[in-house]
Write a protein that holds these residues in place. Structure first.
Motif, PDB file in Angstrom:
ATOM      1  N   LYS A 403       7.754  13.373 -18.482  1.00 29.10           N
ATOM      2  CA  LYS A 403       8.419  12.647 -17.399  1.00 29.10           C
ATOM      3  C   LYS A 403       9.914  12.962 -17.363  1.00 29.10           C
ATOM      4  CE  LYS A 403       5.374   8.630 -16.867  1.00 29.10           C
ATOM      5  NZ  LYS A 403       5.189   7.178 -17.054  1.00 29.10           N
ATOM      6  N   HIS A 404      10.457  13.065 -16.148  1.00 26.42           N
ATOM      7  CA  HIS A 404      11.903  13.181 -15.932  1.00 26.42           C
ATOM      8  C   HIS A 404      12.564  14.222 -16.828  1.00 26.42           C
ATOM      9  CE1 HIS A 404      11.690   9.770 -13.265  1.00 26.42           C
ATOM     10  NE2 HIS A 404      11.073   9.076 -14.184  1.00 26.42           N
ATOM     11  N   ARG A 405      12.040  15.415 -16.808  1.00 22.61           N
ATOM     12  CA  ARG A 405      12.673  16.502 -17.562  1.00 22.61           C
ATOM     13  C   ARG A 405      13.525  17.339 -16.609  1.00 22.61           C
ATOM     14  NH1 ARG A 405       9.824  21.708 -17.261  1.00 22.61           N
ATOM     15  NH2 ARG A 405       8.046  21.498 -15.866  1.00 22.61           N
ATOM     16  N   GLU A 406      14.402  18.117 -17.187  1.00 26.73           N
ATOM     17  CA  GLU A 406      15.185  19.033 -16.364  1.00 26.73           C
ATOM     18  C   GLU A 406      14.328  20.257 -16.042  1.00 26.73           C
ATOM     19  OE1 GLU A 406      18.966  20.086 -17.970  1.00 26.73           O
ATOM     20  OE2 GLU A 406      19.471  18.019 -18.497  1.00 26.73           O
ATOM     21  N   GLY A 407      14.378  20.703 -14.818  1.00 26.25           N
ATOM     22  CA  GLY A 407      13.620  21.897 -14.434  1.00 26.25           C
ATOM     23  C   GLY A 407      12.197  21.569 -14.017  1.00 26.25           C
ATOM     24  N   ARG A 408      11.610  22.510 -13.278  1.00 27.21           N
ATOM     25  CA  ARG A 408      10.237  22.332 -12.806  1.00 27.21           C
ATOM     26  C   ARG A 408       9.392  23.565 -13.120  1.00 27.21           C
ATOM     27  NH1 ARG A 408      10.935  20.270  -6.657  1.00 27.21           N
ATOM     28  NH2 ARG A 408      12.506  21.929  -6.613  1.00 27.21           N
ATOM     29  N   ASP A 409       9.826  24.343 -14.103  1.00 28.06           N
ATOM     30  CA  ASP A 409       9.054  25.522 -14.494  1.00 28.06           C
ATOM     31  C   ASP A 409       7.800  25.096 -15.261  1.00 28.06           C
ATOM     32  OD1 ASP A 409      10.403  24.593 -16.687  1.00 28.06           O
ATOM     33  OD2 ASP A 409      11.180  26.518 -17.342  1.00 28.06           O
ATOM     34  N   VAL A 410       6.801  25.961 -15.288  1.00 28.65           N
ATOM     35  CA  VAL A 410       5.541  25.672 -15.987  1.00 28.65           C
ATOM     36  C   VAL A 410       5.197  26.869 -16.868  1.00 28.65           C
ATOM     37  CG1 VAL A 410       3.067  25.196 -15.743  1.00 28.65           C
ATOM     38  CG2 VAL A 410       4.681  24.224 -14.095  1.00 28.65           C
ATOM     39  N   LEU A 411       4.884  26.592 -18.127  1.00 19.64           N
ATOM     40  CA  LEU A 411       4.452  27.656 -19.044  1.00 19.64           C
ATOM     41  C   LEU A 411       2.939  27.794 -18.966  1.00 19.64           C
ATOM     42  CD1 LEU A 411       5.110  29.678 -21.361  1.00 19.64           C
ATOM     43  CD2 LEU A 411       4.612  27.800 -22.952  1.00 19.64           C
ATOM     44  N   PHE A 412       2.470  29.006 -18.706  1.00 20.56           N
ATOM     45  CA  PHE A 412       1.037  29.303 -18.699  1.00 20.56           C
ATOM     46  C   PHE A 412       0.689  30.099 -19.947  1.00 20.56           C
ATOM     47  CE2 PHE A 412       2.081  28.555 -14.306  1.00 20.56           C
ATOM     48  CZ  PHE A 412       0.968  27.897 -13.803  1.00 20.56           C
ATOM     49  N   ILE A 413      -0.355  29.666 -20.650  1.00 18.48           N
ATOM     50  CA  ILE A 413      -0.843  30.388 -21.835  1.00 18.48           C
ATOM     51  C   ILE A 413      -2.323  30.684 -21.638  1.00 18.48           C
ATOM     52  CG2 ILE A 413      -1.281  30.271 -24.334  1.00 18.48           C
ATOM     53  CD1 ILE A 413       1.132  28.376 -24.557  1.00 18.48           C
ATOM     54  N   ASP A 414      -2.700  31.939 -21.805  1.00 15.11           N
ATOM     55  CA  ASP A 414      -4.117  32.309 -21.734  1.00 15.11           C
ATOM     56  C   ASP A 414      -4.624  32.518 -23.157  1.00 15.11           C
ATOM     57  OD1 ASP A 414      -6.619  33.420 -21.442  1.00 15.11           O
ATOM     58  OD2 ASP A 414      -6.060  34.676 -19.734  1.00 15.11           O
ATOM     59  N   ALA A 415      -5.310  31.491 -23.681  1.00 17.08           N
ATOM     60  CA  ALA A 415      -5.857  31.556 -25.042  1.00 17.08           C
ATOM     61  C   ALA A 415      -7.369  31.781 -25.004  1.00 17.08           C
ATOM     62  CB  ALA A 415      -5.542  30.256 -25.786  1.00 17.08           C
ATOM     63  N   SER A 416      -7.871  32.284 -23.860  1.00 13.70           N
ATOM     64  CA  SER A 416      -9.324  32.388 -23.671  1.00 13.70           C
ATOM     65  C   SER A 416      -9.990  33.368 -24.634  1.00 13.70           C
ATOM     66  CB  SER A 416      -9.645  32.780 -22.228  1.00 13.70           C
ATOM     67  OG  SER A 416      -9.054  34.020 -21.903  1.00 13.70           O
ATOM     68  N   ASN A 417      -9.217  34.289 -25.205  1.00 16.39           N
ATOM     69  CA  ASN A 417      -9.798  35.250 -26.148  1.00 16.39           C
ATOM     70  C   ASN A 417      -9.454  34.951 -27.599  1.00 16.39           C
ATOM     71  OD1 ASN A 417     -11.077  36.927 -24.180  1.00 16.39           O
ATOM     72  ND2 ASN A 417      -9.055  37.691 -23.606  1.00 16.39           N
TER      73      ASN A 417
END
Length: 531
Positions: A403-417
């Motif tokens: 909640k209420h963090r600075e920035g609106r970036d999103v980290l994507f991680i693909d751990a499917s393998n």
């Protein structure tokens, strides 16, 4: 580890007595209920011995003997008062596990005495209300007739005598209990999704939710779909102040709720730190009148479950700020997510396991997702391997919210393998778990594994969070050498012609017994000459 392994062997032997008489979903109730009763009874006798001798007993039979003797004296009343205050329950001498074990060994086991012990514990304090309600000592599942049913229970009691629950440390006993729950989940398959989250996803979820909060004393952890409580309890492993964690959990299934309550005690969680409730998380908000926001929210709700989505929920504070939309009736995923997020502190972290559909489905879910992204609420999305969970083979993802963090970036991680294949399930080992946490904490783009997407990236993708849009895991094809390929084809064609010529020469030297065969071979030779 030897202590833990021995304990597991004894507990699993208890399961062997019941296996074959009923399925795992039923016999787990008997085994885990009897283990818990033994733990409470043995702890009680150990406390009696400690109060009388100021030390832990080496032999519970000696503790039983002293308890029987002191109960005949004038000191009995004071002793029981002290036990009631410290243990929250009392047992008559003939209600202890040791007493009932001695009956079983002497072929005089009495189910009424065991039931009386269950009743005494359940009636002692609301902490224990209905705790043994599922342990039916008179069930036909145990055998046909009183004698066989009693013999089955007596046999389990004798087998479990080998488990030293007094000298086992809290984590050893609790972890052994959770190991058994995991084994039952494996045996029960799809029925087990309600009470167990496998080790790999559970550790990732808890380590992420605990990041930056490891040293907080009085940490408050919340799981509104707690199952056996294993997710909340896993948070202890990453806290420097585990004895001060307060647990708030809710569970719909009564038998699973009881499992979580037992699990808390077996992990030596103080009664005042247990705030557990049997109820429907979406139907009515909870908690509302005590602590309502939490440092850590962990969730593994039932995937794409049905819920009412009644119009009244649009005025519910949990769901009212998302474009006037509710999670659809046929898929409650976002209802669970928003419920958990509503109860998250401004400084806390929430981690929830959900099916991939929440990342890209449109309509109401698309509106809710877009609102969360515009608010900067979604912090990371982690794609897990397929076939990780006992109740589904579909791939799932972990969504991390703040909640209420600075920035609106999103980290994507693909751990499917990042997994190893085992008999029934794919498993993430410590190496895989550590890799995911490394990627999460570094919060940087890594080729084929992670991508830190800006808000502009996400907006350009129409707020679709499908992981392959951001993490490209495709492998480039090797460049084809056209010149080498041409030469190879020429060589192949030359070899074919040479082979055909040799075959035609052989066929021309044949003699035939019939004109039909000769005609057929000549037609074949003409075809070979054309190739």
């Amino acid at each position: 580890m030897a202590e833990s392994k021995d304990l597991l062997q004894v507990l699993w032997s208890g399961a062997d007595v019941l296996r074959g008489k009923m399925d795992a979903n039923e016999y787990k109730t008997y085994l885990l209920g009897l283990i818990f009763y033994k733990y409470l009874s043995d702890s009680y006798l150990a406390k009696v011995y400690d109060l009388l001798n100021d030390e832990t007993p080496d032999d519970l039979q000696e503790a039983q003997k002293q308890y029987e003797e002191v109960m005949k004296t004038e000191d009995a009343k004071d002793l029981l008062q002290e036990l009631r205050e410290s243990m929250h329950y009392t047992l008559e001498p003939d209600m202890t596990y040791v007493s009932i074990l001695n009956d079983a060994k002497g072929n005089s086991f009495n189910r009424e005495k065991l039931q009386a012990a269950f009743n005494r514990i359940q009636e002692s304090d609301e902490l224990f209300n209905g705790l043994f309600a599922d342990v039916d000592l008179y069930s036909n599942r145990l055998g046909t007739g009183d004698q066989k049913q009693s013999a089955t229970i007596a046999e389990v009691i004798k087998v479990l005598d080998g488990a030293d629950l007094i000298h086992a440390k809290g984590d050893v006993l609790g972890n052994a209990y959770e190991y058994l729950i995991g084994q039952f989940a494996s045996e029960t398959g799809k029925k087990a999704g309600e009470f167990y989250t496998p080790h790999g996803p559970a550790q990732i979820l808890c380590r992420i939710a605990m990041t930056g909060q490891e040293n907080k004393r009085g940490l408050q952890v919340y799981d509104p779909c707690m199952g056996s409580g294993s997710l909340m309890l896993s948070c202890r492993n990453y806290s420097t102040e585990p004895d001060y964690i307060k647990y708030y959990g809710q569970e719909l299934m009564p038998s699973t709720y009881n499992l979580a309550r037992m699990n808390m005690f077996l992990h030596r969680v103080h009664p005042e730190n247990q705030h557990l409730r049997n109820g429907d998380t979406l139907d009515a908000d909870w908690p509302t009148d005590e602590e309502t926001e939490f440092d850590v929210v962990t969730m593994n709700p039932p995937y794409s479950a049905k819920w009412s989505a009644a119009e009244g929920f649009k005025q519910d504070e949990r769901f009212m700020d998302y474009g006037g939309k509710l999670a659809p009736k046929s898929k409650a995923d976002y209802a669970f997510l928003l419920h958990g997020f509503y109860h998250l502190k401004q400084t806390g972290t929430m981690a929830i396991v959900l099916p991939h559909g929440v990342l890209f489905r449109g309509a109401a879910e698309g509106t809710i997702r877009e609102t969360l992204l515009k608010n900067g609420s979604i912090y990371a999305v982690i794609g897990l391997p397929a076939n990780m969970f006992y109740n589904t083979s579909i791939p799932t993802c972990i969504v991390v919210l703040k909640k209420h963090r600075e920035g609106r970036d999103v980290l994507f991680i693909d751990a499917s393998n990042l997994y190893e294949k085992e008999k029934k399930q794919n498993v993430m080992n410590e190496e895989h778990i550590d890799k995911v946490l490394e990627l999460y904490n570094n919060r940087k783009s890594v080729d084929k594994l992670a991508y830190l997407a800006s808000y502009e990236d996400i907006k350009a993708n129409d707020f679709n969070l499908n992981i392959p849009r951001y993490v490209d895991t495709s492998e480039e094809e090797d460049e084809v050498d056209i010149k080498a390929l041409t030469n190879s084809i020429k060589e192949t064609n030359k070899a074919i012609k040479e082979s055909n010529t040799a075959l035609v020469d052989m066929l021309n030297n044949l003699t035939f017994s019939s004109s039909e065969t000769e005609t057929a071979i000549n037609e074949f030779i003409e075809i070979l000459k054309e190739v």
